[in-house]
Design a protein around this motif. Structure first.
Motif, PDB file in Angstrom:
ATOM      1  N   UNK B  43      27.579  59.992  39.608  1.00 40.75           N
ATOM      2  CA  UNK B  43      26.508  59.070  39.352  1.00 40.75           C
ATOM      3  C   UNK B  43      26.278  58.812  37.850  1.00 40.75           C
ATOM      4  N   UNK B  45      28.649  59.030  35.519  1.00 42.16           N
ATOM      5  CA  UNK B  45      29.659  57.915  35.117  1.00 42.16           C
ATOM      6  C   UNK B  45      29.113  56.568  35.524  1.00 42.16           C
ATOM      7  N   UNK B  46      28.566  56.323  36.453  1.00 41.66           N
ATOM      8  CA  UNK B  46      27.963  55.019  36.828  1.00 41.66           C
ATOM      9  C   UNK B  46      27.373  54.575  35.542  1.00 41.66           C
ATOM     10  N   UNK B  47      26.076  55.331  35.601  1.00 36.41           N
ATOM     11  CA  UNK B  47      25.095  54.781  34.462  1.00 36.41           C
ATOM     12  C   UNK B  47      25.895  54.651  33.152  1.00 36.41           C
TER      13      UNK B  47
END
Ligand SMILES: [Fe+2]
Lengths: 294, 297
Positions: B43, B45-47
């Motif tokens: 999560x 890394x996504x942001x």
């Protein structure tokens, strides 16, 4: 009656974005070089100078459709009334058949992030966006289309697929759609869904425009860079989208590492040929029925 | 359950962090509550993809708009400046065109950059080019509009300048340094020297022209909408205060009409230059019209 028919949305053929390296070629050519052009609205919301001169010269020769990036339809922050007023003024000068921005959010208290941030696919977000699209349409008084964005994150709160979210927003707000086939592909790779399912779920009669673009594979994710040729997988999705939606204005986006005009023009020609072949082929029964009903 | 407002508030903070979100355990927890991640990306890394893009995009805009400052500071120091600036002056505008509008003020007031006033001045010059580029248009000057005006109408006339014209008073020849830096000529930091410049839009390109102190004083009065007669007097008073009539400077700058016994007053010097300025400034496109109506500007 379909959204396109109700608003007399024309098929403009295949166009490209109006980008600085091509200004001399495009503005000085005595022959028409392209079916139509898209411009980024915000680049022309300025007081005067060369940008407005160039836009006026372009609009003298071509159909110009403005495409916005800053509306932030999904932001919780109030809509920017001054920005909408400027847009309206620009649209009055160009008199485009439709206008568009993205299904995303970007503004937060005191700051504009200047990105196309995805929304959580929730009931709350649908209610919020539908209400705002209605207000935007009421203000702009022009057919308005929302574009699906590429995304790199997913929300825990999401309760539905992106395509169901997009379809419900479009139906309930009664707006048009700008279907970006590359964005569908990029998001499908990033989030592991079937892009064909997405294309097949888009309310076809609401699609007023399509986008094609290149992307970049970053290993763990795919980035929507608009810096390369359209990839084969995206051409496949485009074929499917044209077969479903029919004769819809198409635009090739190439915004970074912008190539020579001839390269860009050839990419548009490829879309033109592909589109013409598909549109000449016998229509699927559902499409014939739609055309007759319209 | 997080609301839309809560999710956007957390993400707006996370995306504007200069360092990776993973460096901040508390922020990471917030990001994990919002993003779901996948089998390749956590999560956080996504942001963080969006956070990286935020900085790349914003720093790029500042690099373009303040290229000479990047040259003056070097890449790394410029990036540190850009980060500090963006944290202090986030973009509230719908357009990144406005992103750097506070840069000169920021550099003038924020240490360590404020200790080098040359940098703030560079930012002022760079921004003048931005404003001159897309400032308002005005119709070209029409010589017929002043034909047949009697001599006593001129003192009350208001000279209307091009609205996009930028007048700057500088402590260094920063404008030359800017051009050199942008052309890749690797200019050295100039010696301090007061100069007056005009940044303006030609038919095709932006230009920067150095003008003398008399012309600058006069242009500034005209830009304020002061009627011509009063503008001459005010500009002369300003010039007189800076270099009183009879000083060596002033005598040297006056022309052959001062050949008699009496030295010219600053007002006479200025009036003598007026016709030349008028024709030069109309041909450069600085003067766009003359208003003879008695009402205010
Ligand atoms: Fe797009």
């Amino acid at each position: 009656m379909s959204f396109r028919d109700r608003h007399a949305i024309p098929d403009l053929g295949v166009g490209v974005g109006f980008r600085i390296p091509h200004y001399p070629r495009v503005l000085e050519s005595s022959e028409p070089l392209m079916d139509w052009f898209e411009v980024i609205s915000e680049n022309f919301l300025v007081a005067g100078g060369r940008p407005l001169d160039n836009l006026a010269r372009l609009a003298d020769k071509y159909r110009v459709v403005p495409h916005g990036v800053s509306l932030a339809i999904g932001s919780v922050e109030p809509l920017d009334a001054a920005y909408l007023a400027k847009l309206k003024d620009l649209f009055a000068r160009l008199d485009p058949p439709w206008v568009s921005d993205h299904l995303c959010w970007a503004r937060a208290p005191g700051v504009h992030i200047h990105d196309l941030l995805p929304l959580p696919y929730t009931r709350e977000a649908i209610e919020h966006v539908v209400e705002r699209v209605k207000r935007v349409q009421g203000t702009l008084e022009r057919p308005f289309a929302l574009e699906n964005v590429s995304s790199y994150m997913t929300y825990r709160e999401s309760t539905m697929s992106e395509w169901d979210f997009l379809a419900e927003v479009a139906e309930r707000a009664d707006c048009g759609l700008l279907l970006d086939c590359n964005n569908v592909y990029v998001s499908s790779r990033n989030h592991g869904f079937d892009p064909v399912t997405y294309i097949d779920a888009v309310p076809a009669d609401r699609v007023v425009q399509m986008h094609l673009a290149g992307h970049t594979d970053k290993g763990k994710y795919v980035l929507d860079t608009h810096s390369d040729h359209v990839k084969d997988e995206v051409w496949d999705l485009y074929r499917r989208a044209v077969a479903r939606c029919g004769a819809v204005s198409t635009l090739v986006e190439w915004d970074d590492d912008i190539p020579e005009w001839d390269v860009l023009s050839a990419e548009a020609a490829k879309a033109r040929t592909m589109r013409a072949e598909l549109l000449a082929a016998p229509r699927r029964p559902s499409l014939v029925a739609t055309a007759e009903a319209g | 359950m997080a609301t839309l407002a809560e999710m956007q508030a957390v993400l707006a903070v996370a995306l504007r962090r200069v360092s990776p979100i993973a460096d901040d355990p508390e922020l990471s927890v917030h990001a994990e509550r919002i993003a779901s991640g996948n089998d390749r990306l956590s999560p956080v890394e996504q942001v963080d993809i969006y956070r990286e893009q935020f900085w790349l995009r914003h720093v790029d805009v500042l690099r373009d708009d303040f290229a000479s400052i990047e040259y003056a500071l070097g890449d790394d120091a410029f990036e540190r400046l850009a980060h500090a600036y963006l944290e202090a002056c986030p973009s509230a505008s719908f357009t990144l065109r406005d992103l750097g509008e506070d840069m000169a003020r920021f550099l003038a007031t924020r240490a360590p950059w404020s200790t080098e006033p040359f940098l703030a001045e560079l930012a002022k010059v760079e921004w003048a080019f931005v404003d001159a580029f897309d400032g308002q248009n005005a119709p070209p000057f029409d010589p017929a509009s002043i034909a047949g005006r009697s001599e006593d109408e001129w003192p009350g006339a208001r000279i209307v300048l091009h609205p996009a014209l930028q007048r700057l008073t500088l402590e260094w020849p920063t404008h030359d340094y800017r051009i050199g830096a942008r052309k890749g000529e690797e200019p050295a930091r100039p010696e301090r020297r007061a100069c007056h410049v005009v940044v303006y839009r030609g038919a095709e390109l932006l230009h920067c022209l150095e003008i003398d102190a008399d012309a600058a004083a006069m242009l500034d009065e005209l830009a304020r909408g002061t009627p011509l007669g009063e503008a001459c007097e005010r500009a002369a008073a300003k010039i007189g205060a800076a270099a009183p009539a009879g000083s060596a400077d002033r005598a040297a700058s006056s022309d052959e009409t001062s050949g008699g016994g009496e030295r010219e007053t600053p007002l006479e010097v200025l009036q003598g230059k007026l016709a030349g300025w008028f024709s030069e400034w109309t041909s450069l496109g600085w003067i766009r019209s003359v208003r003879f109506d008695p009402e205010g500007p």
